[in-house]
Design an enzyme around this catalytic site. Structure first.
Site, mmCIF file in Angstrom:
data_model
loop_
_atom_site.group_PDB
_atom_site.id
_atom_site.type_symbol
_atom_site.label_atom_id
_atom_site.label_comp_id
_atom_site.label_asym_id
_atom_site.label_seq_id
_atom_site.Cartn_x
_atom_site.Cartn_y
_atom_site.Cartn_z
ATOM 1 N N THR A 59 0.867 -0.846 0.048
ATOM 2 C CA THR A 59 0.052 0.211 0.196
ATOM 3 C C THR A 59 0.989 1.025 -0.165
ATOM 4 O OG1 THR A 59 -0.900 1.523 1.536
ATOM 5 C CG2 THR A 59 0.098 -0.041 2.263
ATOM 6 N N TYR A 82 -2.385 0.083 10.221
ATOM 7 C CA TYR A 82 -1.927 -0.707 9.180
ATOM 8 C C TYR A 82 -1.081 -0.046 7.886
ATOM 9 C CZ TYR A 82 -3.309 -1.038 3.827
ATOM 10 O OH TYR A 82 -3.645 -1.369 2.561
#
Length: 331
Positions: A119, A144
């Site tokens: 990501t 995350y």
């Protein structure tokens, strides 16, 4: 002989699109998914679906032994930034620790390569919103992002020690749905902006929230590099073929190299329906960066990848078509 590919999380949003892209290329597929956010109907015809958790090392070992995949595409994991801030243990357990177990089993089985769903949240955001190259500073703003960055480090170390080839693909903002209507974003409480805006546009939600309009960006809302999920799936197949033909490790951004603000996305959805969306201004969410835009030089230099769906309105139209299909199925 046709290569077998194992896809973890292959019934979910991005995983199912990648699975269909692989199926269209003629690969033999095994999908491992616990269906916590995915759905069985999104798995390609002919793929074998194994129900289970990627954190179950005994199950993973059995799947690898039975099917002997040449490579693994790893999508299984948690992806909601605010949830990771509230419950970091869940993210380190289900993202980082689960992937460590998967890596151990891949080494044991002698699997050749792994593709990892990473990501843009690993990066330190730039205040000027300039594109981020793969070697830009890494300062995740959320557990995350940190869980993904830790997994990247594990993959590199394991690859160097044991010869496991790897492609790490850092997604920016993924949107849209399969143009043929075979799969799409199916999680009812998904947090993707275009998904939510599309649900409002087709009457599945009464309103949507815009989280923060006071960011240091041109219109005060967050800027992101949106990529159509079908183009992203194609990049996965090309990255798979690249690492199988060129053993080693490669990390690539996946985006289009330009940013769009939240307000610009909302206007694109509104143009598709000629109706205003009911938008409520809400406070900023923890962990959200002002701007994240990809430098896409490396992926274009490495792969023969030509995006075909680089258009916000096309992303919105495909997302709305998928929402209407889901609504028809529920009826």
């Amino acid at each position: 002989m046709t290569d077998t590919i194992l896809i973890t999380g292959g019934a979910g949003y991005i995983g199912s699109h990648a699975a269909w892209a692989c199926a269209d290329r003629g690969y033999k597929l095994v999908v491992l998914d616990d269906l916590s956010t995915g759905r069985e109907a999104s798995v390609p015809d002919g793929a074998e679906l194994v129900l289970g958790d990627v954190a179950d090392e005994a199950l993973v070992a059995r799947v690898l032994k039975d099917h002997k995949p040449r490579a693994v595409m790893h999508f299984a994991g948690r992806i909601v930034v605010p949830e990771s801030v509230a419950d970091p243990i869940k993210y380190y357990r289900q993202n980082t620790c689960a992937t460590l177990g998967l890596l151990a089993q891949l080494v044991e089985a002698g699997t050749e390569a792994m593709l990892f769903s990473s990501t843009a949240a690993v990066y330190e955001p730039r205040e000027d919103g300039a594109p981020l190259a793969e070697d830009a500073p890494k300062v995740p703003l959320s557990p995350y992002g940190q869980s993904k960055l830790m997994t990247e480090a594990m993959m590199r170390d394991v690859g160097r020690a044991h010869g496991l080839s790897a492609a790490i693909l850092r997604y920016f903002n993924v949107a849209g749905a399969d143009p043929e209507g075979r799969t799409g974003q199916s999680t009812p409480d998904a947090t993707h902006l275009i998904k939510i805006a599309s649900q409002v546009a087709v009457g599945q939600r009464d309103k949507m929230q815009l989280f923060g309009d006071d960011y240091p960006t041109p219109d005060g809302t967050c800027v992101r590099d949106y990529i159509h999920v079908t183009d992203l799936a194609e990049a996965h197949v090309l990255a798979l073929e690249h690492v199988l033909a060129n053993p080693g490790q490669v990390t690539m951004n996946c985006g289009y190299g330009r940013g769009s603000s939240v307000k610009e996305v909302i206007r694109a959805v509104e143009r598709c329906t000629n109706e205003k969306l009911n938008v409520e201004i809400a406070p900023r969410r923890p962990g959200d960066a002002p701007a994240l835009v990809a430098d896409v030089s490396r992926i274009h230099d490495t792969l023969d990848w030509t995006p075909k769906h680089d258009d916000l309105e096309e992303m919105a139209r495909s997302a709305m078509a998928w929402e209407r299909k889901l609504a028809a199925e529920r009826r």
